[in-house]
Write a protein that holds these residues in place. Structure first.
Motif: not given
Length: 78
Positions: A17-27
């Protein structure tokens, strides 16, 4: 007033989902972009052309199994 927009593209599994994508992007951003290496490309685009460039970049990325994420909208691009 926004003058630029960004698009993050990386080679990895597609987040659920978008939330997991945001976390992955940040990492990925923290781990690799300062060194200009790794599985992520961060595109900086002029705001007036951001939608057009995002669409142009998303199509071939999807064909090659890459993930496209819009950090401003906090959403995955199809």
């Amino acid at each position: 007033m926004l003058v630029s927009d960004d698009l993050a593209v990386w080679d990895d599994y597609r987040p659920l989902d978008d939330r997991q994508a945001g976390s992955t992007c940040d990492e990925l951003y923290e781990c690799y972009l300062e060194e200009a290496s790794g599985p992520i490309v961060y595109l900086l685009m002029s705001y007036g052309k951001a939608e057009e460039v995002s669409e142009y970049a998303t199509a071939p990325a999807r064909e090659h199994g890459l993930v496209c994420f819009d950090p401003q909208g906090e959403c995955l691009r199809s």
